[in-house]
Scaffold this motif. Structure first.
Motif, PDB file in Angstrom:
ATOM      1  N   LEU A 154       0.823  -1.001   0.120  1.00 46.29           N
ATOM      2  CA  LEU A 154       0.092  -0.002   0.072  1.00 46.29           C
ATOM      3  C   LEU A 154       0.864   1.104   0.228  1.00 46.29           C
ATOM      4  O   LEU A 154       0.522   2.278  -0.659  1.00 46.29           O
ATOM      5  N   ASP A 155       1.887   1.173   0.679  1.00 42.95           N
ATOM      6  CA  ASP A 155       2.768   2.215   0.842  1.00 42.95           C
ATOM      7  C   ASP A 155       3.426   2.654  -0.554  1.00 42.95           C
ATOM      8  O   ASP A 155       3.563   3.729  -0.879  1.00 42.95           O
ATOM      9  N   GLU A 156       3.849   1.498  -1.149  1.00 41.08           N
ATOM     10  CA  GLU A 156       4.359   1.498  -2.606  1.00 41.08           C
ATOM     11  C   GLU A 156       3.604   2.057  -3.683  1.00 41.08           C
ATOM     12  O   GLU A 156       3.791   2.681  -4.528  1.00 41.08           O
ATOM     13  N   ARG A 157       2.287   1.626  -3.419  1.00 42.23           N
ATOM     14  CA  ARG A 157       1.259   2.003  -4.620  1.00 42.23           C
ATOM     15  C   ARG A 157       0.856   3.573  -4.026  1.00 42.23           C
ATOM     16  O   ARG A 157       0.772   4.200  -4.992  1.00 42.23           O
ATOM     17  N   ASP A 158       0.851   4.022  -2.877  1.00 40.87           N
ATOM     18  CA  ASP A 158       0.542   5.548  -2.750  1.00 40.87           C
ATOM     19  C   ASP A 158       1.623   6.479  -3.212  1.00 40.87           C
ATOM     20  O   ASP A 158       1.302   7.539  -3.752  1.00 40.87           O
ATOM     21  N   GLU A 159       2.686   5.822  -3.004  1.00 44.79           N
ATOM     22  CA  GLU A 159       3.863   6.670  -3.466  1.00 44.79           C
ATOM     23  C   GLU A 159       4.283   6.430  -4.769  1.00 44.79           C
ATOM     24  O   GLU A 159       5.195   6.812  -5.553  1.00 44.79           O
TER      25      GLU A 159
ATOM     26  N   TYR B 286       7.305   2.842 -10.866  1.00 46.88           N
ATOM     27  CA  TYR B 286       8.575   3.117 -11.068  1.00 46.88           C
ATOM     28  C   TYR B 286       9.254   1.893 -11.372  1.00 46.88           C
ATOM     29  O   TYR B 286      10.298   1.606 -12.530  1.00 46.88           O
ATOM     30  N   TYR B 287       8.941   0.602 -10.741  1.00 46.57           N
ATOM     31  CA  TYR B 287       9.628  -0.620 -10.984  1.00 46.57           C
ATOM     32  C   TYR B 287       9.009  -1.130 -12.201  1.00 46.57           C
ATOM     33  O   TYR B 287       9.880  -1.933 -12.860  1.00 46.57           O
TER      34      TYR B 287
ATOM     35  N   ALA C  11      -4.037  -4.954   0.084  1.00 46.30           N
ATOM     36  CA  ALA C  11      -3.676  -4.252  -1.059  1.00 46.30           C
ATOM     37  C   ALA C  11      -4.644  -3.924  -2.060  1.00 46.30           C
ATOM     38  O   ALA C  11      -4.630  -2.925  -2.807  1.00 46.30           O
ATOM     39  N   ALA C  12      -5.393  -4.876  -2.360  1.00 49.09           N
ATOM     40  CA  ALA C  12      -6.399  -4.884  -3.452  1.00 49.09           C
ATOM     41  C   ALA C  12      -7.630  -3.997  -3.033  1.00 49.09           C
ATOM     42  O   ALA C  12      -8.311  -3.317  -3.842  1.00 49.09           O
ATOM     43  N   PHE C  13      -7.987  -4.080  -1.890  1.00 46.84           N
ATOM     44  CA  PHE C  13      -9.258  -3.500  -1.225  1.00 46.84           C
ATOM     45  C   PHE C  13      -9.262  -2.323  -0.304  1.00 46.84           C
ATOM     46  O   PHE C  13     -10.029  -1.734   0.155  1.00 46.84           O
ATOM     47  N   SER C  14      -7.906  -1.891  -0.056  1.00 43.97           N
ATOM     48  CA  SER C  14      -7.683  -0.807   0.648  1.00 43.97           C
ATOM     49  C   SER C  14      -7.201   0.408  -0.204  1.00 43.97           C
ATOM     50  O   SER C  14      -6.571   0.376  -1.103  1.00 43.97           O
ATOM     51  N   ALA C  15      -7.935   1.473   0.044  1.00 39.98           N
ATOM     52  CA  ALA C  15      -7.634   2.902  -0.734  1.00 39.98           C
ATOM     53  C   ALA C  15      -6.036   3.335   0.041  1.00 39.98           C
ATOM     54  O   ALA C  15      -5.392   4.178  -0.789  1.00 39.98           O
ATOM     55  N   ASN C  16      -5.871   3.103   1.032  1.00 40.47           N
ATOM     56  CA  ASN C  16      -4.674   3.705   1.738  1.00 40.47           C
ATOM     57  C   ASN C  16      -4.194   2.707   2.829  1.00 40.47           C
ATOM     58  O   ASN C  16      -4.765   1.755   3.279  1.00 40.47           O
ATOM     59  N   LYS C  17      -2.884   3.261   3.551  1.00 43.56           N
ATOM     60  CA  LYS C  17      -2.458   2.326   4.898  1.00 43.56           C
ATOM     61  C   LYS C  17      -3.366   2.386   5.741  1.00 43.56           C
ATOM     62  O   LYS C  17      -3.795   1.396   6.513  1.00 43.56           O
ATOM     63  N   VAL C  18      -4.061   3.436   5.966  1.00 42.52           N
ATOM     64  CA  VAL C  18      -5.030   3.587   7.350  1.00 42.52           C
ATOM     65  C   VAL C  18      -6.253   2.485   6.902  1.00 42.52           C
ATOM     66  O   VAL C  18      -6.789   1.897   8.058  1.00 42.52           O
ATOM     67  N   GLU C  19      -6.719   2.418   5.909  1.00 40.81           N
ATOM     68  CA  GLU C  19      -7.970   1.363   5.427  1.00 40.81           C
ATOM     69  C   GLU C  19      -7.405   0.070   5.493  1.00 40.81           C
ATOM     70  O   GLU C  19      -7.968  -0.870   5.929  1.00 40.81           O
ATOM     71  N   GLY C  20      -6.092  -0.215   5.211  1.00 40.03           N
ATOM     72  CA  GLY C  20      -5.254  -1.364   5.393  1.00 40.03           C
ATOM     73  C   GLY C  20      -5.375  -1.862   6.775  1.00 40.03           C
ATOM     74  O   GLY C  20      -5.459  -3.101   6.989  1.00 40.03           O
TER      75      GLY C  20
ATOM     76  N   LYS D 135      -5.434  -4.750 -11.460  1.00 41.17           N
ATOM     77  CA  LYS D 135      -6.520  -3.506 -12.062  1.00 41.17           C
ATOM     78  C   LYS D 135      -6.529  -2.461 -11.094  1.00 41.17           C
ATOM     79  O   LYS D 135      -6.613  -1.253 -11.624  1.00 41.17           O
ATOM     80  N   ARG D 136      -6.327  -2.366  -9.805  1.00 41.37           N
ATOM     81  CA  ARG D 136      -6.306  -1.383  -9.017  1.00 41.37           C
ATOM     82  C   ARG D 136      -4.946  -0.641  -9.094  1.00 41.37           C
ATOM     83  O   ARG D 136      -5.258   0.745  -9.077  1.00 41.37           O
ATOM     84  N   VAL D 137      -3.985  -1.157  -9.491  1.00 42.42           N
ATOM     85  CA  VAL D 137      -2.743  -0.031  -9.886  1.00 42.42           C
ATOM     86  C   VAL D 137      -3.194   0.398 -10.902  1.00 42.42           C
ATOM     87  O   VAL D 137      -2.348   1.671 -11.136  1.00 42.42           O
ATOM     88  N   ASP D 138      -3.532  -0.311 -12.203  1.00 39.13           N
ATOM     89  CA  ASP D 138      -3.761   0.196 -13.405  1.00 39.13           C
ATOM     90  C   ASP D 138      -4.591   1.498 -13.340  1.00 39.13           C
ATOM     91  O   ASP D 138      -4.546   2.597 -13.961  1.00 39.13           O
TER      92      ASP D 138
END
Length: 241
Positions: free
Chosen positions: A82-87, A92-93, A154-163, A238-241
Motif C-alpha cells: 500500500l505504501d508503494e502504491r500510494d507513493e 517506477y519498478y 492491497a487490493a481492497f484498501s485505498a490507503n494504509k489506514v484502511e489497510g 487492475k487497482r494499480v492500473d
C-alpha cells in the motif's frame, strides 16, 4: 538476484522505522513463547482451580495460533504494498529491469517463505502440537495464505489506514480452525469458504493419523488457495492500473 536483495534491504529498513510493521515482525515470536511457556502454566492453573484439562485441546490451540502467522506476514507485505502504491513506486519498478512481473514475484514469494519457515518453527518448538509427515501439507497451505492476505489488503484498501482497519476485519478468518475443530457434519461446509479452514482441517486430520483424508483435504484446499491467489492478483493489478 541483486535487484531482489535491494528490495529486501529496503523492506527491512522500512519495517525498522514503522512501529506497526515492527510489531508484526516480532508477533510470531510472541506466539511461540506464549505457546511454549504460557500454555502449560495456564493448563496447570485451570486444572487445579477448575478441574478442567485444557491440555486435551492442545492440537486445536496449535492450529488456532499457527494460522495467525501467515496473516501477520501477509499484513506486513500488504501494508508495504500500500505504501508503494500510494507513493507510485510500483509504476517506477515497471520501467526498471525488475519490471512489474519481477516485483509481483518478489512480493508473493517473500511472505510465502516467511510464513512457511515461521510456521514450521512454531509447530516444531511450541511444545503443544504433534508433528507428523502430514504437517507438510499444512505448511504448504499456510505459505499460500500469506500472499493471499497481503493482496486482500492491497487490493481492497485505498490507503494504509484502511489497510490497518481491513486487517482487523480480516482477523475474523481465525474462525476457520474453530469450525474445523468444533463443528460437525455438513455444517463444516460453512468453513470451507474461509481460507484458514483448510490448513486447520489438514493439520487436525493429520494428527489423527488419517493420511488419505489429510491429502484429500490438502488437494481441495490447494485448489481453493490457487484460485483465490489468482483472483487477488488480478484485482490488485487492475487497482494499480
Amino acid at each position: 538476484m541483486r535487484k531482489y536483495r535491494a528490495l529486501l534491504m529496503n523492506d527491512i529498513r522500512h519495517a525498522a522505522l514503522d512501529p506497526v510493521l515492527m510489531a508484526g515482525m516480532f508477533a510470531p515470536l510472541a506466539l511461540l513463547l506464549l505457546s511454549r511457556f504460557g500454555y502449560p502454566m495456564a493448563s496447570n492453573w485451570i486444572e487445579e482451580r477448575y478441574v478442567f484439562d485444557i491440555g486435551e485441546y492442545s492440537n486445536f490451540a496449535a492450529t488456532f495460533l499457527v494460522v495467525i502467522i501467515p496473516m501477520l506476514t501477509g499484513m506486513l507485505t500488504g501494508l508495504l504494498m500500500l505504501d508503494e502504491r500510494d507513493e507510485n513506486i510500483i509504476s517506477y519498478y515497471a520501467v526498471t529491469p525488475l519490471m512489474r512481473r519481477g516485483y509481483m514475484v518478489y512480493r508473493l514469494i517473500l511472505p510465502s517463505i516467511l510464513s512457511a519457515v515461521l510456521s514450521a518453527l512454531y509447530l516444531s518448538l511450541s511444545g503443544i502440537s504433534e508433528i507428523r509427515m502430514e504437517s507438510m501439507y499444512t505448511l504448504l497451505l499456510l505459505a499460500l495464505e500469506a500472499p493471499c492476505f497481503a493482496l486482500f489488503l492491497a487490493a481492497f484498501s485505498a490507503n494504509k489506514v484502511e489497510g490497518l482497519a481491513l486487517s482487523k476485519i480480516g482477523g475474523l478468518f481465525i474462525a476457520g480452525p474453530v469450525v474445523a475443530y468444533f463443528v460437525t457434519g455438513a455444517w463444516q461446509l460453512l468453513g470451507a469458504w474461509v481460507p484458514t479452514y483448510w490448513p486447520a482441517k489438514v493439520f487436525l486430520v493429520g494428527v489423527q493419523g488419517e493420511s488419505l483424508s489429510a491429502f484429500a483435504y490438502f488437494a481441495v484446499g490447494l485448489m481453493f488457495h490457487v484460485v483465490l491467489l489468482v483472483v487477488m492478483v488480478r484485482i490488485f493489478i487492475k487497482r494499480v492500473d
